[in-house]
Motif scaffolding. Structure first.
Motif, PDB file in Angstrom:
ATOM      1  N   VAL A   1      -7.902 -17.366 -22.045  1.00 55.28           N
ATOM      2  CA  VAL A   1      -8.933 -18.002 -22.868  1.00 55.28           C
ATOM      3  C   VAL A   1      -9.613 -19.152 -22.123  1.00 55.28           C
ATOM      4  O   VAL A   1     -10.393 -19.908 -22.710  1.00 55.28           O
ATOM      5  N   THR A   2      -9.320 -19.292 -20.839  1.00 49.78           N
ATOM      6  CA  THR A   2      -9.870 -20.387 -20.042  1.00 49.78           C
ATOM      7  C   THR A   2     -10.968 -19.884 -19.118  1.00 49.78           C
ATOM      8  O   THR A   2     -10.788 -18.898 -18.404  1.00 49.78           O
ATOM      9  N   ASN A   3     -12.108 -20.571 -19.138  1.00 49.85           N
ATOM     10  CA  ASN A   3     -13.232 -20.271 -18.259  1.00 49.85           C
ATOM     11  C   ASN A   3     -13.628 -21.525 -17.490  1.00 49.85           C
ATOM     12  O   ASN A   3     -13.606 -22.630 -18.045  1.00 49.85           O
TER      13      ASN A   3
ATOM     14  N   ASP B   1      -8.570 -19.343 -29.905  1.00 53.50           N
ATOM     15  CA  ASP B   1      -8.634 -17.879 -29.819  1.00 53.50           C
ATOM     16  C   ASP B   1      -7.262 -17.251 -29.614  1.00 53.50           C
ATOM     17  O   ASP B   1      -7.116 -16.031 -29.701  1.00 53.50           O
ATOM     18  N   LEU B   2      -6.263 -18.061 -29.312  1.00 51.59           N
ATOM     19  CA  LEU B   2      -4.915 -17.543 -29.101  1.00 51.59           C
ATOM     20  C   LEU B   2      -4.262 -17.166 -30.427  1.00 51.59           C
ATOM     21  O   LEU B   2      -4.514 -17.790 -31.461  1.00 51.59           O
ATOM     22  N   VAL B   3      -3.433 -16.149 -30.386  1.00 51.38           N
ATOM     23  CA  VAL B   3      -2.638 -15.760 -31.555  1.00 51.38           C
ATOM     24  C   VAL B   3      -1.282 -16.454 -31.428  1.00 51.38           C
ATOM     25  O   VAL B   3      -0.473 -16.119 -30.558  1.00 51.38           O
TER      26      VAL B   3
ATOM     27  N   PRO C   1      -1.248 -26.927 -35.063  1.00 56.37           N
ATOM     28  CA  PRO C   1      -2.465 -27.739 -34.881  1.00 56.37           C
ATOM     29  C   PRO C   1      -2.775 -28.049 -33.420  1.00 56.37           C
ATOM     30  O   PRO C   1      -3.919 -28.332 -33.073  1.00 56.37           O
ATOM     31  N   ALA C   2      -1.764 -27.993 -32.550  1.00 47.66           N
ATOM     32  CA  ALA C   2      -2.007 -28.265 -31.136  1.00 47.66           C
ATOM     33  C   ALA C   2      -2.939 -27.235 -30.502  1.00 47.66           C
ATOM     34  O   ALA C   2      -3.567 -27.496 -29.477  1.00 47.66           O
ATOM     35  N   PHE C   3      -3.022 -26.038 -31.126  1.00 48.26           N
ATOM     36  CA  PHE C   3      -3.865 -24.980 -30.571  1.00 48.26           C
ATOM     37  C   PHE C   3      -5.133 -24.759 -31.385  1.00 48.26           C
ATOM     38  O   PHE C   3      -5.922 -23.875 -31.077  1.00 48.26           O
ATOM     39  N   ALA C   4      -5.338 -25.543 -32.446  1.00 45.98           N
ATOM     40  CA  ALA C   4      -6.532 -25.385 -33.284  1.00 45.98           C
ATOM     41  C   ALA C   4      -7.660 -26.250 -32.754  1.00 45.98           C
ATOM     42  O   ALA C   4      -8.200 -27.121 -33.448  1.00 45.98           O
ATOM     43  N   GLN C   5      -8.015 -26.038 -31.479  1.00 50.64           N
ATOM     44  CA  GLN C   5      -9.034 -26.874 -30.852  1.00 50.64           C
ATOM     45  C   GLN C   5      -9.557 -26.178 -29.599  1.00 50.64           C
ATOM     46  O   GLN C   5      -9.022 -25.170 -29.160  1.00 50.64           O
ATOM     47  N   THR C   6     -10.604 -26.744 -29.068  1.00 52.27           N
ATOM     48  CA  THR C   6     -11.178 -26.266 -27.816  1.00 52.27           C
ATOM     49  C   THR C   6     -11.202 -27.415 -26.817  1.00 52.27           C
ATOM     50  O   THR C   6     -11.676 -28.505 -27.129  1.00 52.27           O
TER      51      THR C   6
END
Length: 226
Positions: A30-32, A69-71, A81-86
């Motif tokens: 998910v990293t660009n 975008d991660l599951v 919540p640590a992954f609910a961000q960009t």
């Protein structure tokens, strides 16, 4: 993982200068990361058959990681919540290099990125840092027979505060038409190549690399057509 690279460069007419640009896109999960550099070089004659080129580049990278975008699977089934961000950053940088070359020899030293960018993620639980990398390359062409030329060359790489690596290469030119070569990349691979100089402006080549690192158990080498 995917990497796309586009580059161009050209000398300026009736000038000792040359300029160009490089665009790179790296995608891992998910990293660009998108990077663009403008490049400039100035060539200084030091003899009838030798020059020194001094170069610089400046540009910026845009880093973006779409963590949302991660599951994510958690024990209680609730979102983490640590992954609910960009995560995103703009990272400017500069690079410099000097290159001596003649009809038979070359040696060059470069630092593609001078700025050690550092940043923390939004929760300050992780820190990332770019490190300077130094590249030294050199090579020479020897006459070993009436129709044979040998071109050994070496590439040394060092990451600041980190690992040192080297590439050793040797290429044999037969009758100015066919190149045969072998290469060793430290703790990485053995490589062989063959290249045919069809005309003075056109050549066709093939190389095969066999891994000697941990990838040797999962893949059987790489093929490259040039």
């Amino acid at each position: 993982p995917q990497t796309n690279v586009a580059s161009f460069h050209s000398p300026w007419k009736l000038s000792r200068s040359a300029a160009g640009g490089v665009f790179i896109h790296d995608e891992v999960g998910v990293t660009n990361q998108y990077t663009f550099y403008g490049t400039y070089a100035y060539r200084i004659p030091v003899s009838e058959h030798a020059k020194i080129a001094v170069g610089a580049q400046a540009g910026i990278s845009y880093y973006r990681s779409n963590l949302d975008d991660l599951v994510i699977v958690t024990p209680n089934g609730q979102p983490d919540p640590a992954f609910a961000q960009t995560e995103s950053r703009y990272l400017p940088n500069l690079g410099i290099g000097v290159y001596y070359y003649s009809d038979r020899s070359y040696i060059g030293l470069s630092l593609p990125a001078l700025i050690n960018n550092e940043w923390e993620n939004q929760d300050a639980v992780a820190t990332a840092r770019q490190k300077r990398q130094f590249f030294l390359s050199a090579g020479h062409v020897f006459d070993v027979g009436p129709h044979l030329k040998l071109k050994p060359n070496v590439l040394l790489r060092w990451v600041e505060g980190g690992a040192f690596q080297f590439d050793l290469n040797a290429n044999l030119l037969i009758r100015e038409v066919v190149w045969l070569g072998a290469s060793y990349r430290m703790d990485d691979s053995f490589d062989v190549l063959v290249q045919w100089n069809i005309t003075k402006q056109l050549s066709l080549g093939y190389s095969y690399g066999y891994p000697i690192n941990s990838l040797a158990s999962t893949q059987y080498g790489t093929h490259e057509i040039m």
